[in-house]
Design a protein around this motif. Sequence first.
Motif, PDB file in Angstrom:
ATOM      1  N   THR A  44      -0.644   3.357  -2.390  1.00 56.58           N
ATOM      2  CA  THR A  44      -0.091   2.312  -1.524  1.00 56.58           C
ATOM      3  C   THR A  44      -0.756   2.331  -0.148  1.00 56.58           C
ATOM      4  O   THR A  44      -0.869   3.395   0.474  1.00 56.58           O
ATOM      5  CB  THR A  44       1.438   2.506  -1.367  1.00 56.58           C
ATOM      6  OG1 THR A  44       2.030   2.425  -2.663  1.00 56.58           O
ATOM      7  CG2 THR A  44       2.043   1.442  -0.470  1.00 56.58           C
ATOM      8  N   VAL A  88       1.638  -4.650   2.752  1.00 55.12           N
ATOM      9  CA  VAL A  88       1.716  -3.498   1.851  1.00 55.12           C
ATOM     10  C   VAL A  88       1.038  -3.857   0.540  1.00 55.12           C
ATOM     11  O   VAL A  88       1.358  -4.872  -0.076  1.00 55.12           O
ATOM     12  CB  VAL A  88       3.196  -3.107   1.588  1.00 55.12           C
ATOM     13  CG1 VAL A  88       3.285  -1.958   0.594  1.00 55.12           C
ATOM     14  CG2 VAL A  88       3.895  -2.753   2.888  1.00 55.12           C
ATOM     15  N   LEU A 110       5.026   4.501  -0.164  1.00 59.44           N
ATOM     16  CA  LEU A 110       5.222   3.576   0.962  1.00 59.44           C
ATOM     17  C   LEU A 110       5.634   4.333   2.236  1.00 59.44           C
ATOM     18  O   LEU A 110       5.056   4.149   3.309  1.00 59.44           O
ATOM     19  CB  LEU A 110       6.317   2.557   0.598  1.00 59.44           C
ATOM     20  CG  LEU A 110       6.747   1.646   1.743  1.00 59.44           C
ATOM     21  CD1 LEU A 110       5.713   0.537   1.942  1.00 59.44           C
ATOM     22  CD2 LEU A 110       8.120   1.034   1.494  1.00 59.44           C
TER      23      LEU A 110
END
Length: 326
Positions: A44, A88, A110
């Motif tokens: 991520t 993201v 994340l």
Amino acid sequence: MQQATAIAHPNIALIKYWGKRDIRLNLPAVGSLSITLDALSTRTRVCFDSTLGSDSFILDGVGADARRITACLDLLREAARIDTRARVESSNDFPTAAGLASSASGFAALVVAADAALGLGLPADMLSMHARLGSGSAARSIFGGFVEMARGSRQDGTDAVARPLLAADAWPLEVVIAITECDAKALASSAAMTATSESAPFYAAWVRSSRPDLRAARQAVLARDFDALADVSVHSCLKMHAVMMSARPPVMYWNAATVACVRCLTALREAGLPVFYTIDAGPQVKAICQPEACDAVEHALRSIPGVAELRRSGLGGAAHVVEGAA
Ligand code: DP6
């Protein structure tokens, strides 16, 4: 622009988290115990960009709902005293949302990436707490090896965090995953948990009986007692599925191949092979083995009709930053 990339791995619960004591803060009704897998991963990248009007989220190349992402990032923005929105981008090297814990690795990656991008350097228990807001199981994917997640008792959830229990190399078990369905599952676990807690007549018994299960599993892990861990893990798994099947309408994640895998693994264990199974909110079956049993388990599962793919994994993999920082 402040950006960073992190990798996190899914985890598999041996003692299951199912049900919430607080929906808004995503606090679990029960504690849980898991193993983190090193062979599957989520990568991520988080990029805070002052030109953005809102957070955006791309999952495996496709635009996705950013609401849970925003809730998670808000905590980190608050800690960093900024209001900047983020882009993201996340990708999984395994099927997304099919009961392979992609939300666990996703939210862990994340939080770790956002923490690095903002230069916060939060301690691991804080990262676990923040990841929990995205997904309860994500709190565990901050750590590698054997991990215990506390139910906690505080209203604000500050004690509902995971902690490492035993390092992966202290007891190097292996996992063979039988993928029996590659599509995303029909019902997300949050919705299924709500249905269970609102209508399943056995829900109170599920919550009440989870504490001794957790204790037994913790002791089994610390003593490296495979049989004891197998017994209590299978019990926790079947009890969780039994309670969700007793909801109205019922929640049933299994397919025919799931049941065939369960029967096969039960027979192998009865024949003396060190293996047991667990199943999460999906039809995939995870066989946890002592290393010497892995080849025989893989061979047996491969011949079951409906098993589309097999993946093997060892344990390991705490979430970590791979690129960039503030
Ligand atoms: C069956 O962590 O996906 O995998 O907190 O609502 O996002 P939310 O649920 P999630 O549920 C995991 C359920 C489970 C058992 C477990 O991982 O403990």
